[in-house]
Enzyme design. Structure first.
Site, PDB file in Angstrom:
ATOM      1  N   GLU A  91     -17.671   1.884   9.183  1.00 24.09           N
ATOM      2  CA  GLU A  91     -16.907   3.081   9.555  1.00 24.09           C
ATOM      3  C   GLU A  91     -17.134   3.494  10.998  1.00 24.09           C
ATOM      4  OE1 GLU A  91     -18.464   2.725   6.756  1.00 24.09           O
ATOM      5  OE2 GLU A  91     -16.752   2.727   5.412  1.00 24.09           O
ATOM      6  N   HIS A 161     -17.240  10.041  -4.252  1.00 19.99           N
ATOM      7  CA  HIS A 161     -15.805   9.777  -4.209  1.00 19.99           C
ATOM      8  C   HIS A 161     -15.044  11.079  -4.362  1.00 19.99           C
ATOM      9  CE1 HIS A 161     -17.511   5.851  -5.212  1.00 19.99           C
ATOM     10  NE2 HIS A 161     -16.427   5.318  -4.710  1.00 19.99           N
TER      11      HIS A 161
END
Lengths: 356, 427
Positions: A91, A161
């Site tokens: 990322e 999540h």
């Protein structure tokens, strides 16, 4: 900052830079519309973005087959692997690389697979993207960067999540944070974000990817940033929210209506820079305000709204500013229903505020 | 910090003088990346104190072919070891299959990632560890937990979200922890576990070198996948581990896919083992579908760590038979590739080896299968009957103070005082 044209409508400032980016609104109503869900609306927006700008790129983890939420389907086939490509699992690298692309005049649309994974990139966003124009004295900028990430609870996501990290980014001057509430908003807002000459973090409520279905115009249209929308008129209390939480708040508003409480519901849409005038005008009308978001209450963006409203509307307020938010715990797995700011919690808070 | 562990104090061979032109990997790669039937060689040199054989670890199939007599003394494992390995792998497989069933019946929810096909790696490595050795895993951690010794009941209950689970239902599928068995978790986020494993390895070394607990030779294993090898945290930890010669083994479970991204399309040099020597540690590639080969390599790597010679990077080429998670339709992988690896099912291979070398009979293996089925069924029943956590558990363990009631006048947490009422905390 917002100009008004002769119709009294707000018009964004069109900036004529080398890419002639414009934040002017286009007419949303003309042309045909189809009923589609959120991920399809975002997919359409990306198709339009890549079509209209030959220097636009979409990249991220697994985007080339369509992405884990199918937001990027068809892009690689249509625009080729040179413009739509997968990155390795890094990322920090993805966002940093995106900043580099943007600094060289491209439109980089980076996807972070889940907002929970954005933290390795936090350094690049805060220290580089937000400060690039500032510290180079406007010689360079990474305005072409848009970072898209699915955020928010989904029912079974658990700790990693389901997070809503918008508050962390709202603390950084130099970037914009935008959160749509529905498919039609998403397409227009995403196109505005992509074409905005500032780096934007665009959080998509993953819960609504398939669940939210709406008529979305098929043509290219943009919705203005930094403009909040009053989606429900009322006179007793102002509710402020964004993203998926608005649908919960709307249900609470409908219930409260039965008790004779008239609620005004505002969708902030852009979290920074946020539309203080609209919220302030509404609070001057109602005298009460309630903010709701999924992120934990302490230090959430509701705190900023609360502080600002108190500063400007202190004497008008009839009751303390209420915040109905997630609890101050890591996002739980089995306890999600207790953690979330549910309709009933909001309803209770509405009543408590109105009866203060 | 490196001064506390300067080479002169403990090690006879300073490791930092490793030269990069003599990489500690085995022979140069062949063009066929899939399917390693190559011989595995650790470059033998006096630097590594390889006490046993000269350094050639031969592939199991080659070994078997070479044998004309079936004397057990020249086989890689004894009967007991063979049965233990078989049982552990069958346990992992049966458990994962049961997880899939339970998921589709709605008993567990969330994101569940199954380990089918990769059992040889878990069994090959973890069965060589002691209880005090630590294991750090990924989200694909059910079988690591089972191999390490966490009872099936605890794991299944955790998956169902019950209080009797190993983390009291707080963690779920991706976050298996066990203090008793030194399983430092289950990490949903790739690469996040590796620095944590590095810290655990440092503790073990510190205890031995500084606190002088001379028999503390605890090793840490960090498991992670091929996608993680492109992540910054991985490289940072390889550097730290090699710099400080930590007792850690980095085990890469290279199953060639990171959800839908093929390893060869995401990595500039797909041969991960080569990244070890770049940081000054040996890098080894092993066929991860063969538990005996994995075990041989693991013995060397864990042995190195125990002797204080530092870290090792082991790349196990393996494959997951199911999709990335139970929500993954698994459409992207080529059926031919899947078949290729299905034919190399580690359990079947070990079974064949045991039977051909008369280490076990069909009947014994079947008995093990049956026993495992019963254990797994029992685990499901136990999990079903276990209670759901109380609502108040939501606010517990956010901070050290278990319930946030603060510290009482006697200096202990108020919540531990039986006279203190529970009524104040509101959810």
């Amino acid at each position: 900052m917002a100009l008004r044209n002769i119709m009294g409508k707000r018009v964004g400032i069109g900036l004529m830079g080398s890419r002639a980016l414009s934040t002017a609104t286009c007419d949303v109503e003309s042309g045909s519309a189809k009923s589609i869900n959120l991920y399809s609306a975002i997919n359409q927006a990306l198709h339009v973005a890549l079509e209209t700008d030959p220097r636009a790129f979409v990249f991220g983890e697994d985007v080339s087959f369509g992405g884990v939420f199918r937001c990027t389907t068809g892009l690689a086939d249509r625009f080729g692997k040179a413009r739509v490509f997968n990155t390795p699992l890094c990322e920090q690298g993805i966002v940093g690389f995106g900043i580099g692309l943007a600094a060289m005049g491209n439109r980089a649309i980076a996807e972070i697979q889940f907002a929970d994974y954005i933290y390795p990139a936090f350094d690049q966003i805060v220290n580089e993207a937000a400060k690039f124009r500032y510290r180079s004295g406007n010689q360079f900028n990474c305005g072409g960067l848009t970072i898209r990430a699915p955020y928010g609870a989904v029912g079974h996501g658990g700790h990693y999540h389901s997070q809503s990290p918008e508050a962390f980014f709202c603390h950084v001057p130099g970037i914009k944070v935008v959160i749509p509430r529905s498919p039609r908003q998403a397409k227009g807002l995403l196109l505005s974000c992509i074409r905005d000459p500032n780096p934007v973090v665009f959080f998509e409520p993953k819960w609504l990817y398939r669940l939210a279905v709406e008529e979305v115009p098929e043509h290219d249209y943009m919705l203005p940033l930094s403009e909040a929308e009053v989606i429900r008129q009322g006179s007793d209390i102002t509710l402020v929210g964004w993203g998926a939480q608005l649908s919960i708040m709307e249900q609470a508003c409908i219930e409260a209506e039965k008790d004779g409480i008239s609620c005004e519901l505002i969708d902030l849409k852009t979290l920074i820079p946020w539309d203080k005038e609209t919220v302030e005008a509404s609070v001057r009308k109602t005298g009460r305000v309630l903010i709701s978001h999924e992120a934990p209450v302490t230090g959430g963006f509701g705190a900023e709204i609360s502080a600002s409203i108190v500063e400007c509307c202190f004497l008008r307020l009839e009751a303390p500013v209420a915040r109905v938010c997630g609890l101050d715990t890591p996002f739980p797995l089995v306890f999600e229903p207790f953690y979330m700011p549910t309709k009933n919690k909001i309803l209770d808070a509405i009543k408590a505020t109105v009866n203060y | 910090m490196s001064t506390a562990f300067s080479a002169a104090k403990f090690s006879t061979q300073p490791f930092s003088t490793i030269s990069h032109d003599s990489p500690l990997v085995f022979a140069k790669p062949t063009s066929q990346f899939f399917g390693s039937t190559r011989k595995l060689r650790l470059t033998s040199s006096s630097k590594f104190n390889l006490s046993r054989r000269s350094g050639t670890v031969v592939a199991v199939s080659d070994y078997v072919k070479q044998k004309t007599s079936k004397s057990t003394t020249s086989l890689l494992i004894t009967k007991e070891e063979g049965l233990e390995l078989y049982e552990d792998m069958v346990f992992g497989r049966a458990f994962e299959d049961m997880c899939a069933q339970m998921y589709y019946r709605g008993k567990m929810f969330g994101f569940v990632h199954l380990y089918n096909g990769q059992e040889a790696v878990s069994t090959g490595f973890i069965k060589l560890l002691k209880q005090q050795d630590s294991v750090v895993s990924t989200y694909r951690d059910h079988v690591h937990a089972l191999s390490k010794g966490v009872p099936a009941r605890a794991v299944m209950s955790e998956l169902f979200g019950k209080t009797t689970g190993c983390c009291r239902g707080q963690g779920g599928s991706m976050h298996m922890f066990s203090r008793e068995h030194n399983l430092l978790g289950g990490f949903a986020f790739i690469g996040e576990g590796i620095p944590i494993a590095t810290g655990a390895a440092f503790t073990s070394k510190y205890k031995r070198e500084v606190l002088k607990e001379a028999d503390c030779d605890h090793v840490t294993l960090a498991f992670f996948g091929d996608g993680t090898c492109n992540n910054g945290q991985f490289f940072e930890c390889l550097n730290m581990a090699a710099l400080w010669k930590l007792p850690i083994v980095f085990v890469v479970e290279n199953n060639l896919w990171a959800i839908g991204m093929s390893h060869s399309r995401a990595t500039s040099d797909p041969q991960i083992y080569k990244k070890g020597p770049a940081f000054g540690m040996p890098g080894i590639h092993v066929d991860g579908m063969d538990v005996l080969k994995v075990r041989e390599v693991a013995k060397e790597a864990i042995g190195r760590a125990r002797r204080g010679e530092g870290p090792t990077l082991v790349e196990c080429e393996t494959y997951r038979f199911r999709g990335h998670s139970l929500a993954d339709p698994d459409e992207l992988r080529d059926p031919a590739e899947k078949d290729h690896y299905a034919a190399r099912d580690p359990i079947r291979a070990l079974k064949k080896y045991l039977i051909e070398n008369s280490l076990a009979s069909e009947a014994e293996l079947k008995a093990i299968d049956k026993k495992i089925d019963e254990v797994v069924e029992d685990a499901v029943e136990f999990a079903d009957e276990s209670p759901i956590p109380a609502r108040s558990q939501l606010l517990e363990n956010v901070f050290a103070d278990p319930r946030g009631f603060g510290i009482g006048p006697d200096g202990r947490y108020r919540c531990e005082d039986p006279k203190f009422t529970e009524g104040t905390a509101r959810v």
